[in-house]
Design an enzyme around this catalytic site. Structure first.
Site, PDB file in Angstrom:
ATOM      1  N   GLY A  61       0.807  -1.213   0.000  1.00  0.00           N
ATOM      2  CA  GLY A  61       0.000   0.000   0.000  1.00  0.00           C
ATOM      3  C   GLY A  61       0.842   1.266   0.000  1.00  0.00           C
ATOM      4  N   ALA A  69      -1.980  -6.737   0.050  1.00  0.00           N
ATOM      5  CA  ALA A  69      -2.428  -8.126   0.258  1.00  0.00           C
ATOM      6  C   ALA A  69      -2.440  -8.562   1.713  1.00  0.00           C
ATOM      7  CB  ALA A  69      -1.535  -9.070  -0.553  1.00  0.00           C
ATOM      8  N   HIS A  70      -1.518  -8.025   2.525  1.00  0.00           N
ATOM      9  CA  HIS A  70      -1.445  -8.551   3.893  1.00  0.00           C
ATOM     10  C   HIS A  70      -2.606  -8.115   4.778  1.00  0.00           C
ATOM     11  CE1 HIS A  70       0.290  -5.106   6.334  1.00  0.00           C
ATOM     12  NE2 HIS A  70       0.661  -4.684   5.152  1.00  0.00           N
ATOM     13  N   THR A  76      12.059  -6.964 -11.000  1.00  0.00           N
ATOM     14  CA  THR A  76      11.572  -8.326 -11.239  1.00  0.00           C
ATOM     15  C   THR A  76      10.373  -8.609 -10.334  1.00  0.00           C
ATOM     16  OG1 THR A  76      13.799  -9.001 -11.818  1.00  0.00           O
ATOM     17  CG2 THR A  76      12.261 -10.764 -11.223  1.00  0.00           C
ATOM     18  N   CYS A 108       0.883   0.710  11.957  1.00  0.00           N
ATOM     19  CA  CYS A 108       2.186   1.037  11.422  1.00  0.00           C
ATOM     20  C   CYS A 108       2.945   1.885  12.422  1.00  0.00           C
ATOM     21  CB  CYS A 108       2.016   1.753  10.114  1.00  0.00           C
ATOM     22  SG  CYS A 108       0.735   0.990   9.174  1.00  0.00           S
TER      23      CYS A 108
HETATM   24  C1  LIG Z   1      -4.826   2.745   5.222  1.00  0.00           C
HETATM   25  C2  LIG Z   1      -3.459   2.208   5.001  1.00  0.00           C
HETATM   26  N1  LIG Z   1      -2.732   2.685   3.980  1.00  0.00           N
HETATM   27  C3  LIG Z   1      -1.495   2.226   3.719  1.00  0.00           C
HETATM   28  C4  LIG Z   1      -0.933   1.248   4.503  1.00  0.00           C
HETATM   29  C5  LIG Z   1       0.431   0.747   4.166  1.00  0.00           C
HETATM   30  O1  LIG Z   1       0.341  -0.481   3.488  1.00  0.00           O
HETATM   31  P1  LIG Z   1       1.610  -1.463   3.399  1.00  0.00           P
HETATM   32  O2  LIG Z   1       1.815  -1.993   4.775  1.00  0.00           O
HETATM   33  O3  LIG Z   1       1.184  -2.522   2.429  1.00  0.00           O
HETATM   34  O4  LIG Z   1       2.736  -0.665   2.882  1.00  0.00           O
HETATM   35  C6  LIG Z   1      -1.648   0.741   5.603  1.00  0.00           C
HETATM   36  C7  LIG Z   1      -1.033  -0.271   6.500  1.00  0.00           C
HETATM   37  O5  LIG Z   1      -1.233  -0.256   7.691  1.00  0.00           O
HETATM   38  C8  LIG Z   1      -2.953   1.214   5.847  1.00  0.00           C
HETATM   39  O6  LIG Z   1      -3.685   0.762   6.858  1.00  0.00           O
END
Ligand SMILES: Cc1ncc(COP(=O)(O)O)c(C=O)c1O
Length: 380
Positions: A71, A200-201, A237, A330
């Site tokens: 993301g 995906a996670h 890749t 995060c």
């Molecule tokens: C709303 C949102 N955007 C972006 C992200 C970031 O995605 P990624 O962990 O795949 O980089 C997150 C992850 O917590 C999210 O909740």
């Protein structure tokens, strides 16, 4: 010790079927998808099949899907490239977006002379559409970046309304759909959106892979330069096993969506009712206790505990084997509080502990009972 994983907005457990598929692809599709021999071609087939599956689920064409590392990269791609390649000089976002958007916008403001405006939100995290319209009238080509489901408070954006406003004002629209894809369906033919980001996670797939939807003829150029992969839009890749794992995860999510949605919604509703009964003064952040206006996957609670109890509640929950989150996923590991809650709550509310509990099909009502028991002990 009992273990309860209520942090599914941070990341989800990978489904067994996804693991099996990934192992199969790691073993059998190790060719570089850019190679023209049969090994390369078989990897290419896996990648193109996934692109088709994703495109069909969103009702778009395969050429509009670009694989990314997740993301964060998809958000960066939309914002950075809109400024660098599409003439955007004004980014309109909100203070309650994910840092993948906020920090990118701030960096563009610092280094690319872009104006960044923040649309007002109320105490429940709802967008002020009138203010958005005013911001859209400012001069300069605009990009609106607002998330579809807020990762901390679960609010669902009226994407159609935002899209229509952007269309009326000739603005581009990027929507971070990381907490939405795999949990809800959407027909992108119905919505005026130029870019979306997914990961995906968040839907029981592997980490380190996601995708961006980039509307046809957008004129976007790559963020990552190098080879010609992804139709020249994203060099490097391809991670074939991750891409395959994402396909299986998305298929499984959408094949049993109604059933799983109902199961998790029931769990969330049970959690809210039991928590209110156990701790009468509990409040909910954002719209997370509104079962229609927030995602069924999470609830964000503000506990009426003393400052001292607040300091230790997350630690105590962890000691009891309960995984949940303070602020956004995060940010775990960071000592900073939630930038989202800081926008919405009063100082006295901010002094109380707020915790996000987020659910998946692997959770049960017994687990809810256990968590409520542990929280109840704090209240006594
Ligand atoms: C709303 C949102 N955007 C972006 C992200 C970031 O995605 P990624 O962990 O795949 O980089 C997150 C992850 O917590 C999210 O909740």
């Amino acid at each position: 010790m009992k273990q309860v994983y209520f942090d599914n907005a941070a990341t989800t457990q990978v489904r067994d079927e996804v693991i099996d598929r990934m192992i199969d692809v790691v073993k059998n599709n190790y060719g570089n998808a850019s190679s023209s021999h049969s090994f390369g071609r078989s990897s290419k087939v896996v990648i193109e099949q996934t692109r088709k599956t994703i495109a069909q689920s969103l009702k778009v064409s395969s050429g509009e899907i670009i694989f990314t590392s997740g993301g964060t990269e998809a958000d960066n791609l939309a914002l950075q490239c809109a400024v660098k390649h599409l003439g955007v000089s004004h980014i309109i976002t909100s203070k309650i977006e994910h840092h993948a958007v906020l920090h990118t916008a701030e960096d563009l403001e610092r280094n690319c002379a872009v104006q960044v405006s923040y649309v007002n939100v109320n105490a429940f995290g709802e967008i002020d559409y009138k203010h958005l319209e005013e911001l859209l009238q400012l001069k300069g080509k605009a990009l609106v970046s607002l998330m579809l489901v807020n990762n901390e408070i679960g609010n669902i954006l009226d994407i159609k309304r935002v899209g229509d406003l952007c269309k009326a004002h000739n603005a581009l629209f990027h929507c971070d759909a990381v907490q939405f894809i795999g949990h809800f369906k959407i027909d992108l033919q119905d919505v005026h959106v130029d870019f979306i980001a997914a990961s995906a996670h968040k839907f029981h797939g592997p980490k380190g892979v996601g995708f961006a939807f980039i509307r046809k003829n957008s004129g976007l150029k790559p963020l990552i330069l190098g080879g010609e992969q992804e139709r020249g839009l994203r060099a490097g890749t391809e991670s074939v096993h991750n891409i395959a794992g994402m396909e299986t995860a998305l298929k499984l999510a959408y094949d049993s969506l109604d059933e799983e949605q109902a199961y998790i919604l029931d769990l969330k509703s049970y959690f809210i009712n039991e928590l209110e009964a156990a701790i009468p003064n509990v409040t909910f952040n954002g719209l997370s206790n509104d079962l229609e206006k927030s995602t069924y996957t999470l609830v964000n609670v503000c506990l009426p505990f003393s400052a001292e109890q607040g300091q230790i509640v997350l630690f105590q929950l962890d000691l009891k084997g309960i995984a949940c989150s303070k602020g956004s996923a995060c940010q775990s590991g960071s000592s900073k509080g939630s930038h989202v809650l800081a926008e919405l709550l009063t100082d006295s509310e901010m002094r109380k502990p707020s915790i996000r509990f987020s659910f998946s099909i692997f959770n049960t009502k017994d687990e809810v009972d256990y968590v409520i028991e542990v929280l109840k002990a704090f209240n006594s």
